[in-house]
Design a protein around this motif. Structure first.
Motif, PDB file in Angstrom:
ATOM      1  N   ARG A 142       0.843  -1.205   0.000  1.00 37.54           N
ATOM      2  CA  ARG A 142       0.000   0.000   0.000  1.00 37.54           C
ATOM      3  C   ARG A 142       0.877   1.254   0.000  1.00 37.54           C
ATOM      4  N   VAL A 143       1.960   1.232   0.759  1.00 40.49           N
ATOM      5  CA  VAL A 143       2.892   2.366   0.772  1.00 40.49           C
ATOM      6  C   VAL A 143       3.466   2.556  -0.637  1.00 40.49           C
ATOM      7  N   LYS A 144       3.876   1.459  -1.289  1.00 38.57           N
ATOM      8  CA  LYS A 144       4.400   1.554  -2.659  1.00 38.57           C
ATOM      9  C   LYS A 144       3.373   2.214  -3.582  1.00 38.57           C
ATOM     10  N   GLU A 145       2.136   1.761  -3.467  1.00 37.96           N
ATOM     11  CA  GLU A 145       1.064   2.315  -4.294  1.00 37.96           C
ATOM     12  C   GLU A 145       0.939   3.822  -4.072  1.00 37.96           C
ATOM     13  N   LEU A 146       0.915   4.227  -2.818  1.00 36.70           N
ATOM     14  CA  LEU A 146       0.763   5.644  -2.493  1.00 36.70           C
ATOM     15  C   LEU A 146       1.983   6.458  -2.923  1.00 36.70           C
ATOM     16  N   LEU A 147       3.178   5.875  -2.838  1.00 38.83           N
ATOM     17  CA  LEU A 147       4.386   6.562  -3.303  1.00 38.83           C
ATOM     18  C   LEU A 147       4.337   6.771  -4.815  1.00 38.83           C
ATOM     19  N   SER A 153       9.677   4.174   7.384  1.00 37.93           N
ATOM     20  CA  SER A 153      10.878   4.105   6.540  1.00 37.93           C
ATOM     21  C   SER A 153      11.727   2.887   6.863  1.00 37.93           C
ATOM     22  N   ASN A 154      11.916   2.624   8.156  1.00 37.21           N
ATOM     23  CA  ASN A 154      12.703   1.449   8.564  1.00 37.21           C
ATOM     24  C   ASN A 154      12.036   0.152   8.105  1.00 37.21           C
ATOM     25  N   GLY A 175      14.431  -3.336   0.776  1.00 34.42           N
ATOM     26  CA  GLY A 175      15.847  -3.078   0.536  1.00 34.42           C
ATOM     27  C   GLY A 175      16.114  -1.646   0.086  1.00 34.42           C
ATOM     28  N   LEU A 176      15.063  -0.854  -0.052  1.00 33.03           N
ATOM     29  CA  LEU A 176      15.191   0.534  -0.495  1.00 33.03           C
ATOM     30  C   LEU A 176      14.515   1.467   0.502  1.00 33.03           C
ATOM     31  N   THR A 177      14.988   2.693   0.534  1.00 34.49           N
ATOM     32  CA  THR A 177      14.259   3.695   1.311  1.00 34.49           C
ATOM     33  C   THR A 177      13.048   4.116   0.481  1.00 34.49           C
ATOM     34  N   PRO A 178      12.018   4.662   1.117  1.00 30.56           N
ATOM     35  CA  PRO A 178      10.864   5.130   0.345  1.00 30.56           C
ATOM     36  C   PRO A 178      11.244   6.159  -0.722  1.00 30.56           C
TER      37      PRO A 178
END
Length: 187
Positions: A131-136, A159-160, A167-170
């Motif tokens: 969901r975070v990926k989608e929103l980013l 972020s952590n 394996g990546l930061t946002p």
């Protein structure tokens, strides 16, 4: 009323797709939700076989055994919580699942881990990260707003967890356009 349990329904479009297949087979549903269809009448053997074949062609599967139905209900409850309700539950996850499935959480947790090979918590985190990926990718909210929306205690915690999972930061994820989100049924 007879109920059918369907694996891999993860979004509103899945509900529409299943509804369409039911209509093509002249099966009347009184209610459709993620993973579950309540029919007005029992399907005959030919209708059920045809439905199984039609659903299989579009990536779904009828579930007959009790344990698989419970696992699918756990997954669908988490998907709705994270992707549609943005994790704004009044209860914690264990209480929510126990209430939704009318089962003791330790039983649900052990069953999920046994069948899926990961804990409910790890599955929940994986859904939140998707969901975070989608929103980013949408690039409409700041990281702080995303953290707040998904009930993270802080941006640093989000972020952590994101970095630990991907394996990546946002911010690096946002820059790298080759990163693709996973389909929800593959999380």
């Amino acid at each position: 009323m007879p109920k059918l349990f369907i694996k891999n329904m993860v979004c509103k479009r899945c509900i529409i797709a299943v509804e369409h297949e039911l209509q093509k087979l002249d099966l009347k549903a009184s209610h459709i939700e993620l993973g579950e269809v309540t029919l007005q009448e029992n399907p005959n053997l030919l209708q059920k076989a045809n439905l199984e074949k039609a659903l299989s062609k579009i990536g779904f599967e009828l579930i007959d055994d009790r344990k698989s139905r419970i696992i699918e209900k756990i997954k669908n409850t988490i998907i709705v919580l994270v992707h549609q309700q943005n994790n704004h539950a009044k209860l914690n996850l264990s209480d929510l699942l126990s209430e939704e499935l009318h089962q003791d959480y330790s039983y649900l947790s052990n069953l999920f881990s046994e069948i899926e090979g990961i804990t409910i918590e790890k599955y929940f985190i994986a859904q939140k990260i998707e969901r975070v990926k989608e929103l980013l990718v949408y690039d409409e909210l700041s990281l702080s707003e995303i953290a707040n929306l998904l009930n993270y205690s802080s941006v640093a915690y989000l972020s952590n967890q994101f970095k630990k999972t991907t394996g990546l930061t946002p911010s690096h994820f946002k820059q790298v356009k080759t990163n693709k989100r996973k389909p929800l049924d593959e999380v």
